[in-house]
Design a protein around this motif. Structure first.
Motif, PDB file in Angstrom:
ATOM      1  N   GLY A 101      22.848  11.209 -35.987  1.00  9.32           N
ATOM      2  CA  GLY A 101      22.619  11.827 -34.613  1.00  9.32           C
ATOM      3  C   GLY A 101      22.894  13.268 -34.549  1.00  9.32           C
ATOM      4  O   GLY A 101      22.103  14.360 -34.007  1.00  9.32           O
ATOM      5  N   MET A 102      23.946  13.688 -35.028  1.00 10.92           N
ATOM      6  CA  MET A 102      24.527  15.055 -34.848  1.00 10.92           C
ATOM      7  C   MET A 102      23.741  15.765 -35.688  1.00 10.92           C
ATOM      8  O   MET A 102      23.266  17.057 -35.200  1.00 10.92           O
ATOM      9  CB  MET A 102      25.855  15.166 -35.338  1.00 10.92           C
ATOM     10  N   ILE A 104      20.502  15.474 -36.200  1.00 11.71           N
ATOM     11  CA  ILE A 104      19.055  15.850 -35.506  1.00 11.71           C
ATOM     12  C   ILE A 104      19.569  16.928 -34.424  1.00 11.71           C
ATOM     13  O   ILE A 104      18.833  17.703 -33.989  1.00 11.71           O
ATOM     14  CB  ILE A 104      18.856  14.409 -34.901  1.00 11.71           C
ATOM     15  N   VAL A 105      20.816  16.759 -33.669  1.00 11.91           N
ATOM     16  CA  VAL A 105      20.967  17.379 -32.619  1.00 11.91           C
ATOM     17  C   VAL A 105      21.085  19.069 -33.082  1.00 11.91           C
ATOM     18  O   VAL A 105      20.475  20.042 -32.743  1.00 11.91           O
ATOM     19  CB  VAL A 105      22.439  17.139 -32.050  1.00 11.91           C
ATOM     20  N   SER A 108      17.783  20.278 -33.827  1.00 13.68           N
ATOM     21  CA  SER A 108      16.792  20.756 -32.671  1.00 13.68           C
ATOM     22  C   SER A 108      17.434  22.011 -32.145  1.00 13.68           C
ATOM     23  O   SER A 108      16.639  22.940 -31.388  1.00 13.68           O
ATOM     24  CB  SER A 108      16.425  19.836 -31.709  1.00 13.68           C
ATOM     25  N   GLU A 111      16.276  24.904 -33.898  1.00 11.52           N
ATOM     26  CA  GLU A 111      14.781  25.312 -33.689  1.00 11.52           C
ATOM     27  C   GLU A 111      14.617  25.833 -32.244  1.00 11.52           C
ATOM     28  O   GLU A 111      13.757  26.688 -32.119  1.00 11.52           O
ATOM     29  CB  GLU A 111      14.195  23.719 -33.629  1.00 11.52           C
ATOM     30  N   LEU A 112      15.503  25.674 -31.168  1.00  6.20           N
ATOM     31  CA  LEU A 112      15.555  26.220 -29.962  1.00  6.20           C
ATOM     32  C   LEU A 112      15.713  27.765 -30.078  1.00  6.20           C
ATOM     33  O   LEU A 112      15.272  28.615 -29.420  1.00  6.20           O
ATOM     34  CB  LEU A 112      16.398  25.470 -29.128  1.00  6.20           C
TER      35      LEU A 112
ATOM     36  N   ALA B 263      11.524  19.896 -29.316  1.00  3.20           N
ATOM     37  CA  ALA B 263      12.995  20.045 -29.766  1.00  3.20           C
ATOM     38  C   ALA B 263      13.887  19.638 -28.714  1.00  3.20           C
ATOM     39  O   ALA B 263      14.877  19.116 -29.214  1.00  3.20           O
ATOM     40  CB  ALA B 263      13.389  21.723 -30.099  1.00  3.20           C
ATOM     41  N   VAL B 264      13.652  19.600 -27.647  1.00  2.00           N
ATOM     42  CA  VAL B 264      14.609  19.237 -26.427  1.00  2.00           C
ATOM     43  C   VAL B 264      14.683  17.756 -26.514  1.00  2.00           C
ATOM     44  O   VAL B 264      15.641  16.956 -26.562  1.00  2.00           O
ATOM     45  CB  VAL B 264      13.971  19.589 -25.234  1.00  2.00           C
ATOM     46  N   GLN B 266      14.178  15.721 -29.269  1.00  2.00           N
ATOM     47  CA  GLN B 266      15.110  15.783 -30.453  1.00  2.00           C
ATOM     48  C   GLN B 266      16.504  15.721 -30.200  1.00  2.00           C
ATOM     49  O   GLN B 266      17.164  14.770 -30.523  1.00  2.00           O
ATOM     50  CB  GLN B 266      14.800  16.432 -31.746  1.00  2.00           C
ATOM     51  N   LEU B 267      16.685  16.555 -29.354  1.00  2.00           N
ATOM     52  CA  LEU B 267      18.037  16.993 -29.190  1.00  2.00           C
ATOM     53  C   LEU B 267      18.738  15.747 -28.584  1.00  2.00           C
ATOM     54  O   LEU B 267      19.824  15.409 -28.669  1.00  2.00           O
ATOM     55  CB  LEU B 267      18.293  18.274 -28.183  1.00  2.00           C
ATOM     56  N   TYR B 269      17.662  12.851 -28.297  1.00  2.01           N
ATOM     57  CA  TYR B 269      17.944  11.384 -28.719  1.00  2.01           C
ATOM     58  C   TYR B 269      18.818  11.623 -29.810  1.00  2.01           C
ATOM     59  O   TYR B 269      19.637  10.389 -30.133  1.00  2.01           O
ATOM     60  CB  TYR B 269      16.581  10.745 -28.855  1.00  2.01           C
ATOM     61  N   GLY B 270      19.279  12.629 -30.593  1.00  2.00           N
ATOM     62  CA  GLY B 270      20.345  12.757 -31.547  1.00  2.00           C
ATOM     63  C   GLY B 270      21.699  12.553 -30.717  1.00  2.00           C
ATOM     64  O   GLY B 270      22.487  11.929 -31.273  1.00  2.00           O
ATOM     65  N   LEU B 271      21.516  13.280 -29.595  1.00  2.00           N
ATOM     66  CA  LEU B 271      22.800  13.324 -28.636  1.00  2.00           C
ATOM     67  C   LEU B 271      23.180  11.662 -28.313  1.00  2.00           C
ATOM     68  O   LEU B 271      24.209  11.310 -28.465  1.00  2.00           O
ATOM     69  CB  LEU B 271      22.621  13.903 -27.638  1.00  2.00           C
TER      70      LEU B 271
END
Lengths: 289, 289
Positions: A101-102, A104-105, A108, A111-112, B263-264, B266-267, B269-271
């Motif tokens: 999960g981290m 992926i965070v 992203s 990416e932002l 990206a948001v 993904q952010l 669901y990662g979190l």
């Protein structure tokens, strides 16, 4: 000559993989945490270097910042993610999912902040010279190989000669005994995360200068270091480094036989074969099923 | 609006089947596969080829998709029998990466990157069920049937034996359970269900390509199961609803530019994955352990 050229670029990729995988193996060996967010530390380091280089700072400032960011990220993961989980349950998969999960965070967020595309830091080191007829080599090849050898030697010395290094090896073998002996396993695991994440930095900086960075590099590096750690024998630093080198070389050499599309898969064929036929890896001890 | 809701409902149903199938592996059998999109893809390609070459009967396609996925699930069962934990995750990762390459290179079977286009409208025993409403009803019926089957199986001796293996393999073996056969069967069952979901997906989209069967998809489905709650019947469905409604909901928020929504999302669901693992590792529907 194509073969030699591919071998050379394979060694360059492999040197980067080897260092990163060694960091992963160091963390796993000492703390038994399957740190899949290691690729995120790599990506964060790479992008910090990129941001500072673009802002006009000299390379060593960028590399220093990358080091700070990577180590901080490693410690952050240890303190705020792994430790709370291990306190209540600590099943392997819980840790794995949280780390995933981290990463992926992080991906992203990058990416932002930086967009999806490839970004490269221009450097005079990447200019290729003709060393032999038909064989081109950039100075960065020597930098990559030199840094990898130097750092690997330093880490090996650290693990074998210093008190903390010996403590780290003891932690991987018997944490209870270590605590009974009066050493703090928490402090040692901090060292492991800091040092392991730091080992991702040279690879990140070199990648930013050669093949370039993109947000998905976190996942890519994670996959490669994971594969190298397994092929090398989980927890074995030497094995992970050697396997990282091997994966880099295989990935590049495959191109001389098959289409380029197969090059990424080649490493995973090696991985899959190892797990099926020799799950203990190159240097690992035998594992229980 | 109705069409939009029907579309969302159908996708949720298909992903519900997929998540429920992964739950058989992760939740009940303790096999942490991150190669589930591979079997979703196999089912989709099998269903699409059947429709393109022979008859577009959706029931037959589901059976074919399930059969192909179950047969090839041996690729996953083999490492599952040999190794556990980290090693198996690494093996399934290897399988996923190899499969993506094969999907995009085996042009004759999968159409390569272009995918298979022009899948004819679905029929059931000669009657047309390709309209949004009839198709949704059919998909819901499949989901209901499979959930019922899972419930019955997991309540019975098969499910109990599986959960015993999940909790302690050696204890289950000592009680005379045939660990190899049970695990192989569980993998085949989970993968066959994924294949059924794949076949439905192929008919619904009328187009399949490798983009839907990548590591990201596997991770998404894994996140659905984990966030919802493993080893529960409702958990995966809750996860599916949350993660499918998330992008739909985000697109209504005015302050996020449309290009950043991916990206948001993904952010978030990662979190969500990380925070849930720290604070509530059994998922939303799972009880506190």
């Amino acid at each position: 000559m194509l073969f030699l050229q591919l071998l050379v670029s394979g060694i360059q990729t492999g040197a980067i993989y080897a260092l990163t995988a060694a960091g992963f193996a160091l963390i796993f060996g000492a703390t038994r945490v399957f740190h899949v967010a290691h690729g995120a530390a790599f990506a964060l380091a790479g992008y910090s270097f990129l941001a500072l280089s673009q802002a006009g700072f000299p390379w060593f400032v960028g590399a220093g910042a990358a080091l700070v960011v990577a180590v901080a990220f490693g410690l952050f993961m240890d303190f705020l993610v792994y430790r709370p989980i291990q306190r209540h349950e600590g099943s392997f998969f819980t840790v794995f999912v949280a780390a995933f999960g981290m990463s992926i965070v992080v991906q992203s967020l990058i990416e932002l902040g930086f967009g999806r595309g490839f970004v490269v830091v221009a450097s005079p080191l990447t200019r290729a010279h003709e060393v032999l007829p038909g064989l081109y080599l950039a100075d960065i090849f020597w930098v990559a190989v030199g840094v990898a050898l130097l750092l690997f030697g330093a880490v090996t010395l650290f693990l074998e000669r210093t008190r903390i290094g010996i403590g780290l090896r003891a932690l991987s073998e018997n944490p209870e005994l270590l605590r009974a002996f009066g050493l703090s396993s928490r402090r040692l695991s901090m060292v492991a995360f800091g040092l392991g994440s730091a080992l991702a930095v040279p690879g990140a900086v070199l990648t930013a200068m050669t093949s370039g960075l993109q947000p998905a590099i976190a996942a890519q590096v994670m996959l490669v270091s994971l594969a190298a750690a397994v092929v090398g024998g989980i927890g074995s630093l030497r094995g992970a480094a050697l396997a990282g080198l091997l994966l880099g070389v295989v990935e590049n050499l495959v191109v001389s036989v098959l289409d380029t599309q197969w090059s990424a898969a080649a490493g995973f064929v090696v991985l899959f074969a190892f797990i099926l036929f020799k799950p203990s890896g190159l240097f690992g001890q035998a594992v229980a099923r | 609006m109705i069409a939009y809701l029907l579309n969302l409902a159908t996708l949720a149903t298909i992903f519900g089947i997929l998540a429920a199938s992964l739950n058989v592996l992760i939740g009940y059998a303790g096999i942490f596969s991150i190669a589930h999109a591979v079997f979703f893809g196999l089912g989709a390609y099998a269903g699409a080829q059947l429709a393109l070459q022979f008859i577009p009967d959706v029931l037959l396609a589901c059976l074919a998709g399930g059969a192909i996925s179950a047969a090839l699930s041996l690729c996953l069962a083999l490492p599952a029998l040999r190794v556990r934990g980290e090693y198996f995750v690494a093996a399934s990762l290897g399988l996923q990466m190899m499969a993506v390459t094969v999907f995009s290179e085996a042009h004759a079977l999968t159409g390569g990157h272009g995918g298979l286009v022009g899948i004819p409208p679905a029929t059931l025993f000669g009657a047309d069920v390709s309209g949004p409403a009839p198709f949704l009803v059919f998909a819901l019926a499949v989901l209901g049937l499979l959930l019922l089957a899972v419930r019955l199986l997991m309540r019975g001796s098969f499910g109990r034996a599986l959960m015993a293996i999940r909790d302690s393999e050696s204890a289950a073996e000592a009680f005379g359970k045939d660990v190899r056969a049970l695990k192989t069967l569980a993998v085949a069952l989970g993968c066959a269900m994924a294949g059924v979901a794949g076949a439905l997906f192929a008919f619904y989209m009328a187009f399949v390509n490798v983009e839907s069967f990548t590591l990201e998809q596997s991770i998404l489905v894994m996140a659905m199961v984990i966030i919802g709650g493993t080893a529960t019947l409702a958990g995966p469905l809750i996860g599916v609803l949350l993660l499918l409604l998330l992008p739909a909901g985000l697109s209504f928020l005015p302050f996020i530019p449309p290009t950043q929504i991916g990206a948001v999302q993904q952010l978030i669901y990662g979190l969500a994955m990380t925070l849930l693992m720290i604070f509530r590792p059994a998922g939303i529907a799972g009880g506190r352990r």
